[in-house]
Motif scaffolding. Sequence first.
Motif, PDB file in Angstrom:
ATOM      1  N   ALA A  12      68.137  57.782  19.601  1.00 58.29           N
ATOM      2  CA  ALA A  12      69.055  56.689  19.276  1.00 58.29           C
ATOM      3  C   ALA A  12      68.341  55.344  19.342  1.00 58.29           C
ATOM      4  O   ALA A  12      68.533  54.479  18.479  1.00 58.29           O
ATOM      5  CB  ALA A  12      70.253  56.707  20.226  1.00 58.29           C
ATOM      6  N   TYR A  51      73.601  60.286  17.444  1.00 57.01           N
ATOM      7  CA  TYR A  51      74.409  59.599  16.439  1.00 57.01           C
ATOM      8  C   TYR A  51      75.719  59.082  17.029  1.00 57.01           C
ATOM      9  O   TYR A  51      76.203  58.008  16.662  1.00 57.01           O
ATOM     10  CB  TYR A  51      74.683  60.526  15.247  1.00 57.01           C
ATOM     11  CG  TYR A  51      73.538  60.563  14.248  1.00 57.01           C
ATOM     12  CD1 TYR A  51      72.354  59.871  14.470  1.00 57.01           C
ATOM     13  CD2 TYR A  51      73.640  61.274  13.062  1.00 57.01           C
ATOM     14  CE1 TYR A  51      71.312  59.904  13.562  1.00 57.01           C
ATOM     15  CE2 TYR A  51      72.606  61.311  12.127  1.00 57.01           C
ATOM     16  CZ  TYR A  51      71.435  60.610  12.396  1.00 57.01           C
ATOM     17  OH  TYR A  51      70.406  60.630  11.480  1.00 57.01           O
ATOM     18  N   GLU A  55      77.071  55.302  16.941  1.00 55.36           N
ATOM     19  CA  GLU A  55      78.428  55.013  16.482  1.00 55.36           C
ATOM     20  C   GLU A  55      79.182  54.166  17.493  1.00 55.36           C
ATOM     21  O   GLU A  55      79.903  53.227  17.131  1.00 55.36           O
ATOM     22  CB  GLU A  55      79.202  56.317  16.236  1.00 55.36           C
ATOM     23  CG  GLU A  55      79.038  56.911  14.861  1.00 55.36           C
ATOM     24  CD  GLU A  55      80.020  58.035  14.623  1.00 55.36           C
ATOM     25  OE1 GLU A  55      80.839  57.923  13.686  1.00 55.36           O
ATOM     26  OE2 GLU A  55      79.982  59.033  15.365  1.00 55.36           O
ATOM     27  N   SER A  62      80.199  57.688  10.366  1.00 57.30           N
ATOM     28  CA  SER A  62      80.198  58.998   9.717  1.00 57.30           C
ATOM     29  C   SER A  62      81.151  58.967   8.535  1.00 57.30           C
ATOM     30  O   SER A  62      82.289  58.489   8.657  1.00 57.30           O
ATOM     31  CB  SER A  62      80.645  60.069  10.711  1.00 57.30           C
ATOM     32  OG  SER A  62      80.840  61.302  10.054  1.00 57.30           O
ATOM     33  N   TYR A  68      75.844  60.241   7.632  1.00 58.23           N
ATOM     34  CA  TYR A  68      75.890  59.029   8.452  1.00 58.23           C
ATOM     35  C   TYR A  68      75.188  57.873   7.738  1.00 58.23           C
ATOM     36  O   TYR A  68      74.121  58.055   7.145  1.00 58.23           O
ATOM     37  CB  TYR A  68      75.216  59.278   9.806  1.00 58.23           C
ATOM     38  CG  TYR A  68      76.014  60.166  10.727  1.00 58.23           C
ATOM     39  CD1 TYR A  68      76.908  59.625  11.648  1.00 58.23           C
ATOM     40  CD2 TYR A  68      75.869  61.555  10.689  1.00 58.23           C
ATOM     41  CE1 TYR A  68      77.650  60.442  12.500  1.00 58.23           C
ATOM     42  CE2 TYR A  68      76.601  62.373  11.526  1.00 58.23           C
ATOM     43  CZ  TYR A  68      77.486  61.812  12.429  1.00 58.23           C
ATOM     44  OH  TYR A  68      78.208  62.616  13.264  1.00 58.23           O
TER      45      TYR A  68
END
Length: 474
Positions: A12, A51, A55, A62, A68
Amino acid sequence: MSKNGLLYQRIAHNIEHQIQHEVLRVGDKLPSIRMICREHGVSMSTALQAYYDLESKGLIESRPQSGYYVTYSHKFFPAMPETSNPVYHADASGTDGLVAKVYAELGRETNLTFSLGVPAPELLPVAKLNKTMINAMRLLPAGGTSYEQVQGNSKLRQQIARWSFSWEGHLRESDLLTTAGCMNALAYSLMALTERGDQIVVESPVYFGVLQLARSLGLQVLELPTHAITGIDLEALKKTLQTKKIKACLLVSNFSNPLGSCMPDEHKREAVRLMETHGVPLIEDDLYGDVYFGQHRPKSCKTYDESGIVLWCGSVSKTLAPGYRVGWVAPGRFKEQVIRTKLYHSVSSTTLTQEAIASFLETGRYESHLRKLRHTLHTNSLQYLRAIGEYFPEETRVSRPEGGFLLWLELPKQIDTIKLYETALKFKISIAPGRMFTLQNQYNHCIRLSYGLLWNEQVERALKLLGNLARKMF
């Protein structure tokens, strides 16, 4: 932390870094989950967690049946505040009255308190702390009702000394003195070093508690220019030390309140050198140092202190248990004066809470808690920056802290943030007007916001409302 936990955060962070430097731009499609698994040799759950993390920060989204995509970039965050330029037209009454007014509202549970610079109770390990407190009552002689020695709980001082090695402080148990929170440590330090009428140097803007403390001791406060990223202007500090009789300097070295600035290592080293050259003690408030968003805890001014000129102050009030009032100071060469001051003013620190915090540190629970807290606060800070960019007037400038709890907003100069505070309060929203953080007539268009609340739809709606109120005033 598990190996998988480290992996998803690493993935990330790498993608966030690419978004930050525009390698990945808004609208770009990210690699599929399967591709992330192949590239990094991780499981599908680890790739998904990476992910989900992005987010939660509002950086990607998404899209069903598609994948994504990058939805937001640091490029679109508001501009940074400029270096402050303090004026010298004292009007302390404006600060005192406003602080009293804002704090009178803090006890109202119906208010959404962006004005309070502590983590929300939901972010604290309350149940574990309760168990630790019960164990302290069971294990301490007389159930913890006896006085502690003046220097404080030896186990707590051992743990703080051990913790100091993370920033190369290399403290020993005997170097430390416990206090009732960080403000108490700052108070003992100032009382030990100064007399009424003495001049001290601080950053500007600066935490209003420091200003009130200094005034209560009869001290004259010189507020120096400060940058939202690098902290106090060293040239201004150097000139002040050369031209004025300064008795002490008080700096928040890491993620300052309210700017969120963090002095670079070379600035910390230079500040200590200046203090040594001029023989001026440096009282270092390192209250927020453990709440960093990078890979490592930033060093402190104390790291570079070879002569004992730095009095390093800290606490768990912003990270673990605000109400326990557990703090400390490593007073360096001024140890005897500070111990004597504590003896005269309080005799002893609170036995039970010191023992409970010492045990929490000893078991490793503190670091586990901090990892979660840092992640949550980093996510919060990005969500706040996004929301401010969307909802507040275009000319708004916002600090970009790499740790801590606080954002400093400079609104268009036509906006009176005391009036904004009063209007927002009618909607059960509490903010901290910038005028609280100075003894001068300045920062009237600024506010400090805490992102220590649990991020949810209510917080976003409140920021949207606050932004709309500011736009109407503009």
